[in-house]
Design an enzyme around this catalytic site. Structure first.
Site, mmCIF file in Angstrom:
data_model
loop_
_atom_site.group_PDB
_atom_site.id
_atom_site.type_symbol
_atom_site.label_atom_id
_atom_site.label_comp_id
_atom_site.label_asym_id
_atom_site.label_seq_id
_atom_site.Cartn_x
_atom_site.Cartn_y
_atom_site.Cartn_z
ATOM 1 N N TYR A 172 -38.346 -1.049 17.396
ATOM 2 C CA TYR A 172 -38.869 -0.591 16.113
ATOM 3 C C TYR A 172 -40.267 0.005 16.298
ATOM 4 O O TYR A 172 -40.727 0.187 17.433
ATOM 5 C CB TYR A 172 -38.856 -1.750 15.111
ATOM 6 C CG TYR A 172 -37.463 -2.137 14.665
ATOM 7 C CD1 TYR A 172 -36.647 -1.236 14.000
ATOM 8 C CD2 TYR A 172 -36.953 -3.419 14.913
ATOM 9 C CE1 TYR A 172 -35.365 -1.582 13.594
ATOM 10 C CE2 TYR A 172 -35.670 -3.774 14.507
ATOM 11 C CZ TYR A 172 -34.884 -2.843 13.844
ATOM 12 O OH TYR A 172 -33.614 -3.182 13.445
ATOM 13 N N ARG A 220 -42.680 -11.092 17.204
ATOM 14 C CA ARG A 220 -41.417 -11.029 17.940
ATOM 15 C C ARG A 220 -41.462 -9.842 18.895
ATOM 16 O O ARG A 220 -41.941 -8.754 18.529
ATOM 17 C CB ARG A 220 -40.228 -10.880 16.985
ATOM 18 C CG ARG A 220 -38.899 -11.125 17.694
ATOM 19 C CD ARG A 220 -37.721 -11.226 16.765
ATOM 20 N NE ARG A 220 -36.722 -12.139 17.334
ATOM 21 C CZ ARG A 220 -35.438 -12.118 17.012
ATOM 22 N NH1 ARG A 220 -34.984 -11.260 16.129
ATOM 23 N NH2 ARG A 220 -34.604 -12.966 17.560
ATOM 24 N N CYS A 342 -20.782 -21.203 16.279
ATOM 25 C CA CYS A 342 -20.583 -19.755 16.373
ATOM 26 C C CYS A 342 -19.864 -19.418 17.676
ATOM 27 O O CYS A 342 -20.216 -19.918 18.741
ATOM 28 C CB CYS A 342 -21.934 -19.055 16.315
ATOM 29 S SG CYS A 342 -21.879 -17.283 16.690
ATOM 30 N N CYS A 345 -18.281 -13.769 17.892
ATOM 31 C CA CYS A 345 -17.326 -12.668 17.704
ATOM 32 C C CYS A 345 -18.019 -11.418 17.173
ATOM 33 O O CYS A 345 -17.559 -10.294 17.405
ATOM 34 C CB CYS A 345 -16.203 -13.095 16.772
ATOM 35 S SG CYS A 345 -16.718 -13.391 15.054
ATOM 36 N N CYS A 361 -19.862 -14.313 7.676
ATOM 37 C CA CYS A 361 -19.512 -15.046 8.887
ATOM 38 C C CYS A 361 -18.003 -15.245 8.889
ATOM 39 O O CYS A 361 -17.436 -15.704 7.895
ATOM 40 C CB CYS A 361 -20.228 -16.396 8.950
ATOM 41 S SG CYS A 361 -19.726 -17.422 10.363
ATOM 42 N N GLN A 421 -2.239 -17.356 16.025
ATOM 43 C CA GLN A 421 -2.691 -16.224 16.835
ATOM 44 C C GLN A 421 -4.145 -16.389 17.274
ATOM 45 O O GLN A 421 -4.543 -15.887 18.330
ATOM 46 C CB GLN A 421 -2.552 -14.917 16.033
ATOM 47 C CG GLN A 421 -1.142 -14.559 15.635
ATOM 48 C CD GLN A 421 -0.268 -14.187 16.826
ATOM 49 O OE1 GLN A 421 -0.700 -13.497 17.732
ATOM 50 N NE2 GLN A 421 0.966 -14.668 16.824
#
Length: 643
Positions: A172, A220, A342, A345, A361, A421
């Site tokens: 950024y 950060r 988590c 995915c 989620c 599945q």
């Protein structure tokens, strides 16, 4: 057991009750004009209720033009303050601190949402916005932006935030000034390290001047940008001490930029806590301030290990907090089996954002719906006997939801394992922890005293014996078999799902017909067993139905495993020893085994029979519409809530 994770720590003056942090995650829950919504406030408050000591918001736009997405929060005007004050007051009631992450995307702003040309230190487009040439900032515009950061920080303080975090990561605007990858200036904001640091140092000074010394100021950063010519760990370790001297109170150590985004938000193909060594690099050079480790830390026990190893001082549980907002409370009480972890995915969180939707989620349908009454548990006044047919994620979700509301629920499945599945999706390389979600669902049902009957083939006679008030049919799908292809019924032809079940073995030379996500994963599974595998797909790409980041990781793994990928290619004939294809290449491919993974259709045979017999039947999941597990999971929850 988790002594370090649940020990307090001081940042600036506030004393955090534990080391569990929610790092920033874009969710798109605010208004287009940047105002805090009840949806966003409830979503944040749930994490505070759940025991997280510090919550950092997603990036908040400091100006109206500083927007990379449509519904991100803003603090560019005083009118934003009251809505966020309501949110911070609610967070503080739960003994948690809340930090506003302030950001200007620079060249990564979107003209579509910002309604203005993006700004950057140099006129170089971002890879994801390469049709938009950013405006090269003047010195006057740079100084105005510095002031905009300080003004937004002051508004954050007035809105009750305990501090702000400057977004100096992920390519950024702030790191665009620091990195030679993006900064080609030759004035006082380019070239030498101190010149390139001038922009963030001026922002830090402006924030301190306007907000005071007792206001948390975090930073950060990307320890390594993972691109040619970008910042690396040694560059960043060199400049961090100057940020600390200037007055920052903590560092959140991330990695990567847009061009390396699969590492920024890692999928399940990355190992747990894979980036903590980058945080450890930063810990080597800071004097007093704490360091937050992030990236693929989905289990509090892993977080404890990171702390015990001295890699970091706090742990960022980003997507882990989506899956289980009360993870700290559960972990502190030792209730690890109740923590829904988590699986990386990236379908609901990143996938929805990348396609212009609100974040969600796949495993926790409540995310974004904390304030939506139809998602709440409401105890029934009319208890019903509910029979769930199918123990995939949708059926198990419906069973949990109905039992929570007080109904008498039982679950049946013809297979010996629950999961349908979705369990089979855990078989290919990198996908193993998918099975953990099914285990979590089974444990939830055990706590709710729901009986699960596996290895039971359900027919109308069994249903008549049970005589349920409501039937939830989650009977999944039937694979498509292309009968028009000559040889498709040969003995050397098997189904992809049977390969994953372990009920069909293969030879050494294999052709997989169908290169969607399922076909690609079956291919990768077989290739990981050192078999020679070719995947044939009619479309112009493999796994096009997968999200960008995990698709990139999957294709990379397939290439590593030696898979031959043929796109724009159709199967013309299957023989006992080969597959004849045509398209971009006309070829006869030797094959001991041919695996079909072309597609699937809903299996509603039993549901239709039971409906015709007069039963109250609700069809959900793949049996309703084939899709990802998240859709089935959400549909199951809502079905259980409305019985």
């Amino acid at each position: 057991m988790l002594d370090k994770l649940f020990s307090p720590i001081t940042i600036n003056k506030p004393r955090l009750k534990n080391r569990c942090v929610v790092p920033p995650m874009l969710m798109n829950f605010c208004t287009e004009d940047g105002f805090c919504t009840e949806q966003y406030a409830s979503y944040i408050e749930e994490k505070a209720k759940g025991g997280f000591a510090m919550i950092i918001t997603e990036n908040i736009a400091i100006t109206e033009a500083a927007k990379g997405y449509q519904w991100i929060p803003g603090l560019w005007k005083d009118e934003h303050i009251p809505g966020f004050k309501n949110m911070t007051d609610r967070v503080h009631k739960h003994d948690a601190y809340i930090i506003a992450q302030l950001n200007h995307p620079g060249r990564q702003a979107s003209e579509v949402f910002a309604h203005a040309k993006s700004w950057a230190p140099s006129a170089i487009p971002d890879p994801y916005h390469n049709t938009e040439m950013p405006h090269e900032m003047t010195v006057e515009e740079i100084r105005k932006t510095v002031s905009d950061f300080g003004d937004a920080a002051l508004r954050a303080k007035k809105a009750g935030f305990d501090g702000v975090e400057l977004h100096g990561a992920h390519g950024y605007m702030i790191p665009q000034f620091i990195s030679f990858y993006t900064n080609k200036r030759t004035d006082e904001y380019g070239g030498d390290l101190f010149n390139r640091l001038r922009f963030p140092l001026e922002i830090i000074a402006d924030v301190r001047k306007k907000c005071g010394d007792d206001f948390i100021l975090g930073y950060r950063l990307s320890v390594d940008e993972m691109v040619t010519g970008g910042l690396n760990a040694m560059d960043v370790k060199t400049y961090v001490p100057f940020l600390e001297e200037a007055g920052i109170d903590y560092v959140s150590a991330s990695i990567a930029v847009n061009a390396s985004d699969d590492m920024m938000i890692p999928s399940m193909y990355y190992r747990h806590a894979w980036a903590v060594d980058y945080a450890a690099e930063i810990k080597q050079v800071v004097k007093k301030i704490p360091v937050i480790a992030v990236n693929r830390i989905n289990d509090p026990r892993i977080g404890e290990t990171v702390l015990q190893c001295g890699k970091a001082d706090l742990i960022g549980f980003a997507r882990a907090s989506l899956c289980q907002p009360d993870m700290p409370n559960l972990a502190k009480e030792g209730r690890f089996n109740e923590i829904r972890k988590c699986v990386a995915c990236l379908h609901g969180c990143v996938g929805h954002i990348d396609t212009g939707r609100r974040g969600s989620c796949e495993l926790n349908p409540m995310i974004g719906h904390e304030s939506d009454e139809k998602y709440w548990i409401k105890k029934t006044s009319s208890k019903k006997k509910v029979m769930v047919i199918g123990a995939g994620p949708g059926g198990l979700s419906a069973a949990i939801s109905a039992a929570e509301c007080g109904h008498d629920v039982s679950v049946y499945d013809k297979e010996k394992w629950a999961g349908g599945q979705y369990r089979l999706a855990a078989v290919p390389p990198g996908k193993g922890e998918i099975a953990d979600f099914i285990t979590w669902q089974m444990h939830q049902l055990d706590m709710l005293n729901v009986k699960i009957h596996l290895n039971v083939e359900v027919d109308k006679q069994l249903v008549d014996e049970i005589n349920p008030d409501v039937i939830i049919c989650a009977t999944g799908v039937t694979p498509i078999i292309p009968n028009k292809i000559p040889g498709v019924t040969n003995k050397n032809v098997v189904l992809g799902q049977d390969v994953l079940k372990g009920t069909a073995n293969t030879g050494q030379n294999i052709v997989v017909v169908g290169g969607g996500l399922v076909g690609a994963e079956v291919t990768n599974h077989l290739a990981s067993l050192f078999k020679n595998v070719t995947v044939v797909e009619m479309r112009d790409g493999i796994a096009l139905d997968e999200g960008p980041a995990p698709r990139k990781d999957l294709l990379r793994d397939m290439k590593k495993n030696g898979v031959r990928m043929m796109t724009g290619t159709a199967v013309q004939e299957i023989t006992d020893e080969s597959v004849v294809v045509s398209g971009e290449i006309n070829e006869t491919i030797p094959a001991d085994t041919v695996v079909l993974a072309i597609g699937r259709v809903p299996n509603t045979v039993l549901a239709d029979e039971l409906k015709n017999a007069g039963y109250d039947v609700r069809v959900i999941g793949d049996a309703h519409q084939p899709g990802l597990a998240g859709a089935a999971n959400r549909e199951g929850l809502l079905t259980g809530r409305t019985i």
